[in-house]
Design an enzyme around this catalytic site. Structure first.
Site, PDB file in Angstrom:
ATOM      1  N   GLY A 132      22.892  79.250  36.259  1.00  0.00           N
ATOM      2  CA  GLY A 132      21.687  80.012  36.606  1.00  0.00           C
ATOM      3  C   GLY A 132      21.091  80.541  35.320  1.00  0.00           C
ATOM      4  O   GLY A 132      21.815  80.796  34.340  1.00  0.00           O
ATOM      5  N   GLY A 165      18.399  83.070  35.328  1.00  0.00           N
ATOM      6  CA  GLY A 165      17.449  84.076  35.785  1.00  0.00           C
ATOM      7  C   GLY A 165      17.795  85.427  35.202  1.00  0.00           C
ATOM      8  O   GLY A 165      18.427  85.520  34.140  1.00  0.00           O
ATOM      9  N   ASN A 166      17.428  86.481  35.922  1.00  0.00           N
ATOM     10  CA  ASN A 166      17.590  87.832  35.399  1.00  0.00           C
ATOM     11  C   ASN A 166      19.052  88.143  35.059  1.00  0.00           C
ATOM     12  O   ASN A 166      19.367  88.532  33.926  1.00  0.00           O
ATOM     13  CB  ASN A 166      17.045  88.836  36.432  1.00  0.00           C
ATOM     14  CG  ASN A 166      17.266  90.262  36.021  1.00  0.00           C
ATOM     15  OD1 ASN A 166      18.364  90.790  36.115  1.00  0.00           O
ATOM     16  ND2 ASN A 166      16.231  90.907  35.529  1.00  0.00           N
ATOM     17  N   ALA A 167      19.942  87.978  36.028  1.00  0.00           N
ATOM     18  CA  ALA A 167      21.335  88.394  35.826  1.00  0.00           C
ATOM     19  C   ALA A 167      21.998  87.582  34.714  1.00  0.00           C
ATOM     20  O   ALA A 167      22.616  88.142  33.795  1.00  0.00           O
ATOM     21  CB  ALA A 167      22.110  88.228  37.137  1.00  0.00           C
ATOM     22  N   LYS A 212      21.117  95.108  52.716  1.00  0.00           N
ATOM     23  CA  LYS A 212      20.524  93.907  52.104  1.00  0.00           C
ATOM     24  C   LYS A 212      19.406  93.394  52.997  1.00  0.00           C
ATOM     25  O   LYS A 212      19.484  93.521  54.222  1.00  0.00           O
ATOM     26  CB  LYS A 212      21.577  92.803  51.939  1.00  0.00           C
ATOM     27  CG  LYS A 212      21.216  91.787  50.871  1.00  0.00           C
ATOM     28  CD  LYS A 212      21.479  92.326  49.474  1.00  0.00           C
ATOM     29  CE  LYS A 212      21.208  91.325  48.394  1.00  0.00           C
ATOM     30  NZ  LYS A 212      21.708  91.815  47.100  1.00  0.00           N
TER      31      LYS A 212
HETATM   32  P1  NAD Z   1      16.663  85.082  39.567  1.00  0.00           P
HETATM   33  O1  NAD Z   1      15.672  84.671  40.584  1.00  0.00           O
HETATM   34  O2  NAD Z   1      16.160  85.860  38.398  1.00  0.00           O
HETATM   35  O3  NAD Z   1      17.427  83.805  39.020  1.00  0.00           O
HETATM   36  C1  NAD Z   1      18.034  82.881  39.837  1.00  0.00           C
HETATM   37  C2  NAD Z   1      18.384  81.702  38.944  1.00  0.00           C
HETATM   38  O4  NAD Z   1      19.184  80.791  39.673  1.00  0.00           O
HETATM   39  C3  NAD Z   1      17.152  80.926  38.475  1.00  0.00           C
HETATM   40  O5  NAD Z   1      17.309  80.608  37.111  1.00  0.00           O
HETATM   41  C4  NAD Z   1      17.203  79.647  39.309  1.00  0.00           C
HETATM   42  O6  NAD Z   1      16.614  78.545  38.646  1.00  0.00           O
HETATM   43  C5  NAD Z   1      18.700  79.484  39.425  1.00  0.00           C
HETATM   44  N1  NAD Z   1      19.098  78.551  40.486  1.00  0.00           N
HETATM   45  C6  NAD Z   1      18.593  78.402  41.729  1.00  0.00           C
HETATM   46  N2  NAD Z   1      19.208  77.388  42.377  1.00  0.00           N
HETATM   47  C7  NAD Z   1      20.139  76.906  41.499  1.00  0.00           C
HETATM   48  C8  NAD Z   1      21.108  75.872  41.562  1.00  0.00           C
HETATM   49  N3  NAD Z   1      21.233  75.120  42.651  1.00  0.00           N
HETATM   50  N4  NAD Z   1      21.884  75.657  40.464  1.00  0.00           N
HETATM   51  C9  NAD Z   1      21.766  76.409  39.351  1.00  0.00           C
HETATM   52  N5  NAD Z   1      20.875  77.388  39.236  1.00  0.00           N
HETATM   53  C10 NAD Z   1      20.071  77.647  40.294  1.00  0.00           C
HETATM   54  O7  NAD Z   1      17.799  85.862  40.352  1.00  0.00           O
HETATM   55  P2  NAD Z   1      18.823  86.947  39.802  1.00  0.00           P
HETATM   56  O8  NAD Z   1      18.225  88.268  40.039  1.00  0.00           O
HETATM   57  O9  NAD Z   1      19.273  86.597  38.434  1.00  0.00           O
HETATM   58  O10 NAD Z   1      20.004  86.762  40.860  1.00  0.00           O
HETATM   59  C11 NAD Z   1      21.008  85.753  40.683  1.00  0.00           C
HETATM   60  C12 NAD Z   1      22.251  86.180  41.406  1.00  0.00           C
HETATM   61  O11 NAD Z   1      22.649  87.448  40.913  1.00  0.00           O
HETATM   62  C13 NAD Z   1      22.107  86.348  42.930  1.00  0.00           C
HETATM   63  O12 NAD Z   1      23.306  85.984  43.558  1.00  0.00           O
HETATM   64  C14 NAD Z   1      21.869  87.826  43.072  1.00  0.00           C
HETATM   65  O13 NAD Z   1      22.236  88.297  44.355  1.00  0.00           O
HETATM   66  C15 NAD Z   1      22.784  88.354  41.984  1.00  0.00           C
HETATM   67  N6  NAD Z   1      22.445  89.703  41.569  1.00  0.00           N
HETATM   68  C16 NAD Z   1      21.297  89.986  40.909  1.00  0.00           C
HETATM   69  C17 NAD Z   1      21.009  91.310  40.576  1.00  0.00           C
HETATM   70  C18 NAD Z   1      19.793  91.691  39.800  1.00  0.00           C
HETATM   71  O14 NAD Z   1      19.623  92.884  39.515  1.00  0.00           O
HETATM   72  N7  NAD Z   1      18.936  90.762  39.401  1.00  0.00           N
HETATM   73  C19 NAD Z   1      21.917  92.326  40.929  1.00  0.00           C
HETATM   74  C20 NAD Z   1      23.089  91.993  41.583  1.00  0.00           C
HETATM   75  C21 NAD Z   1      23.337  90.678  41.905  1.00  0.00           C
END
Ligand code: NAD
Length: 424
Positions: free
Chosen positions: A226, A228-230, A111
């Site tokens: 949240g 975002g992507n996930a 990481k």
């Molecule tokens: P992202 O940047 O696309 O989205 C993050 C989201 O979290 C955003 O909508 C943001 O506004 C929100 N956020 C931030 N602070 C916040 C808070 N205090 N309260 C509520 N929402 C809040 O990120 P992502 O890629 O979706 O990743 C999110 C989680 O998923 C992380 O823990 C990441 O490690 C995990 N993850 C993501 C992937 C991936 O492929 N994208 C893979 C494995 C794990």
């Protein structure tokens, strides 16, 4: 929210699995818990105003007994500062090791992170690119298609991945090296289905969890923390399976939508207004209200340390699928287990991302590319089997799913470690 030490949490999970497996040797436990290497770098960047700003970055390589290190790079500034971030990156690299083992892909755990918030600090495109390329240069000696393969994470995208790949290729005599990084745009050797992978994988695990509870997904109520992507793709694929999203949140706040709404509509609103807050027909609520809302499926998909023991006591869901890494504090786990809520832990629930990252790397290495369905179907097989293997272990040992997935993962890593032995 509570700031606990994420690496202590990750270590506790390893020790819990060792307890179940009867591993008493402290040195072996230490070997399994600690990263092999943590690199901390400073990255001087010339900002647009001509001044130099020095950023701090990390790459933690946890374990490569089963294959090259693999794991995302995030740009973030957690409240605890740079020292907290180092512990966080170490924990996240540990979870990547177990995650790869659970879905049985031949990769280890890594990481990376840079202590910066590109959103709130409003870095220009040029500043971000110089920062990304500077970081790629600093970690270039320890990454590579056969060594360590980074990927996107919080606030990083295919653009940063392309810049890292390009920097790495230039540093290696212009050797085209798409396999050094995953999460690339399709035109740069990315895989179809990678953009939806994590959320789609989460949805598959919720489907399997629902089957074990005999819970129908048609009409099931889903809460997403949240947006975002996930979390959004998890929401969209659950919608396709018949479920309905009734509350969401982002960094600006949380909302409940009593009648439910299509994820695509909430996304449209967020794109226009910059937040989910204010979505028509919604009511602003606190984070705690969001997490403890009555629903069938809760998807914490944003940050670590969200579900405390206090929140756990008030949970009113049937399934928790942890799309985010580390959203539940260890002291909350026994409370949740007692309440008979089925948890799909992060290392399984969000492993669709690493599964398809692995498939992207395979395609890069063989120079031949699969269709969306071919990739998604391969991931579905790995993640579904991972769920079933872990669920069977949880029944066999009468343990919760977090422990069961860890037991499965630690067993698989140990098997590889024992085959190789130690050298020199
Ligand atoms: P992202 O940047 O696309 O989205 C993050 C989201 O979290 C955003 O909508 C943001 O506004 C929100 N956020 C931030 N602070 C916040 C808070 N205090 N309260 C509520 N929402 C809040 O990120 P992502 O890629 O979706 O990743 C999110 C989680 O998923 C992380 O823990 C990441 O490690 C995990 N993850 C993501 C992937 C991936 O492929 N994208 C893979 C494995 C794990």
């Amino acid at each position: 929210m509570v700031k606990s030490d994420p690496f202590a949490n990750a270590t506790k999970q390893v020790n819990d699995a060792c307890d179940v497996l009867g591993i008493k040797d402290k040195e072996l436990r230490n070997y399994l818990a600690m990263p092999n290497k943590v690199l901390r770098v400073k990255i001087p960047v010339k900002m647009d105003n001509g001044k130099i700003r020095v950023f701090t970055g990390f790459r933690s390589q946890h374990n490569n007994d089963r294959g090259p290190y693999k794991g995302g790079i995030r740009y973030f500034n957690p409240e605890g500062g740079v020292e907290y971030m180092e512990r966080e990156v170490m924990a996240l690299s540990s979870w990547m090791t177990w995650k790869c083992a659970i879905v049985d892909v031949p990769l280890g755990g890594g990481k990376g992170a840079i202590y910066v918030n590109p959103k709130t600090e409003k870095l220009s495109e040029g500043e971000l690119e110089r920062l990304t390329r500077g970081f790629a240069y600093k970690i270039s000696e320890i990454i590579g298609p056969e060594k360590d393969i980074p990927a996107p994470d919080v606030y990083t995208t295919g653009r940063e991945m392309t810049q890292i790949m390009d920097t790495f290729s230039k540093l290696n005599g212009n050797k085209y090296s798409p396999g050094v990084i995953t999460g690339k745009p399709i035109s740069m050797g990315g895989s179809l289905a990678r953009n939806v992978a994590t959320g789609l994988g989460t949805a598959y695990t919720v489907r399997e969890a629902a089957k074990t509870l005999k819970l129908k997904l048609k009409g099931a109520k889903v809460v997403l923390q949240g947006f975002g992507n996930a979390s959004t793709f998890a929401g969209e694929y659950l919608e396709k399976m018949g479920a309905k999203v009734i509350a969401v949140s982002d960094s600006k706040g949380s909302i409940s939508i009593p009648k439910g709404a299509k994820v695509s509509k909430i996304l449209e609103h967020k794109q226009k207004k910059g937040s989910v807050v204010g979505f028509p027909g919604s009511k602003k609520i606190s984070t705690e209200e969001l997490l403890t809302m009555k629903c069938d499926v809760l998807i914490p998909g944003a940050l670590e340390n969200q579900i405390t023991a206090k929140i756990a006591k008030n949970l009113k869901c049937k399934i928790i699928a942890e799309a985010a890494n580390g959203p539940t504090l260890p002291e909350a786990d026994p409370v949740i287990y007692k309440k008979k809520i089925l948890v799909v832990p992060d290392i399984l629930a969000n492993s669709g991302g690493v599964c398809i990252s692995y498939l992207e790397w395979v395609q890069n290495n063989m120079g031949y590319y699969w269709t969306f369905d071919e990739v998604a179907n391969k991931m579905e097989k790995n993640i579904t089997k991972g769920f079933k293997d872990a669920f069977a272990l949880s029944k066999k040992h009468k343990i919760d799913m977090r422990k069961a997935t860890m037991v499965l993962a630690v067993e698989r890593v140990l098997e590889a470690f024992n085959q190789k032995g130690i050298w020199p």
